[in-house]
Design a protein around this motif. Structure first.
Motif, mmCIF file in Angstrom:
data_model
loop_
_atom_site.group_PDB
_atom_site.id
_atom_site.type_symbol
_atom_site.label_atom_id
_atom_site.label_comp_id
_atom_site.label_asym_id
_atom_site.label_seq_id
_atom_site.Cartn_x
_atom_site.Cartn_y
_atom_site.Cartn_z
ATOM 1 N N GLU A 265 0.820 -1.209 0.000
ATOM 2 C CA GLU A 265 0.000 0.000 0.000
ATOM 3 C C GLU A 265 0.857 1.264 0.000
ATOM 4 O O GLU A 265 0.548 2.229 -0.705
ATOM 5 C CB GLU A 265 -0.954 0.024 1.193
ATOM 6 N N VAL A 266 1.931 1.270 0.757
ATOM 7 C CA VAL A 266 2.817 2.441 0.783
ATOM 8 C C VAL A 266 3.362 2.714 -0.622
ATOM 9 O O VAL A 266 3.327 3.848 -1.108
ATOM 10 C CB VAL A 266 3.966 2.253 1.802
ATOM 11 N N ILE A 267 3.852 1.690 -1.285
ATOM 12 C CA ILE A 267 4.396 1.868 -2.640
ATOM 13 C C ILE A 267 3.296 2.336 -3.592
ATOM 14 O O ILE A 267 3.494 3.267 -4.379
ATOM 15 C CB ILE A 267 5.049 0.570 -3.148
ATOM 16 N N TYR A 268 2.140 1.711 -3.513
ATOM 17 C CA TYR A 268 1.000 2.067 -4.358
ATOM 18 C C TYR A 268 0.648 3.545 -4.210
ATOM 19 O O TYR A 268 0.448 4.257 -5.191
ATOM 20 C CB TYR A 268 -0.182 1.181 -3.962
ATOM 21 N N ARG A 269 0.605 4.017 -2.998
ATOM 22 C CA ARG A 269 0.188 5.404 -2.757
ATOM 23 C C ARG A 269 1.297 6.419 -3.047
ATOM 24 O O ARG A 269 1.010 7.535 -3.462
ATOM 25 C CB ARG A 269 -0.333 5.555 -1.338
ATOM 26 N N LEU A 270 2.552 6.049 -2.840
ATOM 27 C CA LEU A 270 3.644 7.007 -3.041
ATOM 28 C C LEU A 270 4.242 6.991 -4.446
ATOM 29 O O LEU A 270 4.807 7.989 -4.879
ATOM 30 C CB LEU A 270 4.762 6.769 -2.019
ATOM 31 N N ASN A 271 4.148 5.870 -5.142
ATOM 32 C CA ASN A 271 4.758 5.787 -6.469
ATOM 33 C C ASN A 271 3.741 5.915 -7.590
ATOM 34 O O ASN A 271 4.103 5.939 -8.750
ATOM 35 C CB ASN A 271 5.557 4.491 -6.615
ATOM 36 N N GLY A 272 2.499 5.985 -7.241
ATOM 37 C CA GLY A 272 1.494 6.257 -8.253
ATOM 38 C C GLY A 272 0.515 5.136 -8.498
ATOM 39 O O GLY A 272 0.900 4.029 -8.860
ATOM 40 N N LYS A 273 -0.735 5.454 -8.268
ATOM 41 C CA LYS A 273 -1.813 4.498 -8.509
ATOM 42 C C LYS A 273 -1.923 4.164 -9.989
ATOM 43 O O LYS A 273 -2.424 3.110 -10.354
ATOM 44 C CB LYS A 273 -3.133 5.067 -8.005
ATOM 45 N N ASP A 274 -1.456 5.079 -10.836
ATOM 46 C CA ASP A 274 -1.492 4.815 -12.277
ATOM 47 C C ASP A 274 -0.445 3.787 -12.687
ATOM 48 O O ASP A 274 -0.555 3.185 -13.748
ATOM 49 C CB ASP A 274 -1.260 6.108 -13.064
ATOM 50 N N ASN A 275 0.572 3.605 -11.850
ATOM 51 C CA ASN A 275 1.643 2.657 -12.160
ATOM 52 C C ASN A 275 1.359 1.246 -11.662
ATOM 53 O O ASN A 275 1.801 0.274 -12.264
ATOM 54 C CB ASN A 275 2.963 3.115 -11.533
ATOM 55 N N TRP A 276 0.659 1.140 -10.536
ATOM 56 C CA TRP A 276 0.549 -0.142 -9.843
ATOM 57 C C TRP A 276 -0.881 -0.497 -9.503
ATOM 58 O O TRP A 276 -1.709 0.378 -9.286
ATOM 59 C CB TRP A 276 1.340 -0.099 -8.529
#
Length: 132
Positions: free
Chosen positions: A48-59
């Motif tokens: 969830e941290v990666i999803y929210r910080l690196n972009g919902k459009d990416n992951w």
């Protein structure tokens, strides 16, 4: 935020006992300590941290839930929306115990609210507040 920055901060946080106590449920905390595998139990919060910080459009967050045939539970990881590449920064919790992860059984999962565990992990890892 850069993916490598996020991953590095999370991996460092996994090693800290104060982070383990704050983020992990009792079962996962005990397993983490018993196995000595620092990533144990962090799969959902880290994804969830990666999803929210690196972009919902990416992951997209993907869950693997097969209590009868695989590890008696659930595992979370990310799939790149464009390349379909799997990103699982906690995979070593299974690999080091010689457990194969059947990624093909995973199902996409939406995240409506930001979880308290992810908020805590991000803050304690030095990544700041999570966007919605």
């Amino acid at each position: 935020m850069e993916l490598t920055t996020i991953i590095s901060a999370l991996q460092n946080a996994f090693e800290r006992n104060d982070v383990k106590v704050a983020v992990l449920d009792d079962y996962w905390y005990k397993l983490n300590i018993e196995t000595g595998i620092h990533s144990t139990g962090f799969c959902f919060a880290a994804s969830e941290v990666i999803y929210r910080l690196n972009g919902k459009d990416n992951w997209k967050v993907v869950s693997l839930k097969d209590p009868d045939h695989w590890n008696n539970g659930t595992h979370y990881f990310l799939e790149n929306r464009h390349s379909k590449e799997i990103l699982d920064i906690t995979r070593n919790q299974y690999e080091e115990r010689s457990i194969d992860i059947p990624y093909s059984l995973g199902k996409g999962r939406g995240l409506r609210k930001t979880s308290n565990k992810a908020k805590t992990l991000a803050l304690m890892a030095g990544l700041g507040e999570l966007p919605r």
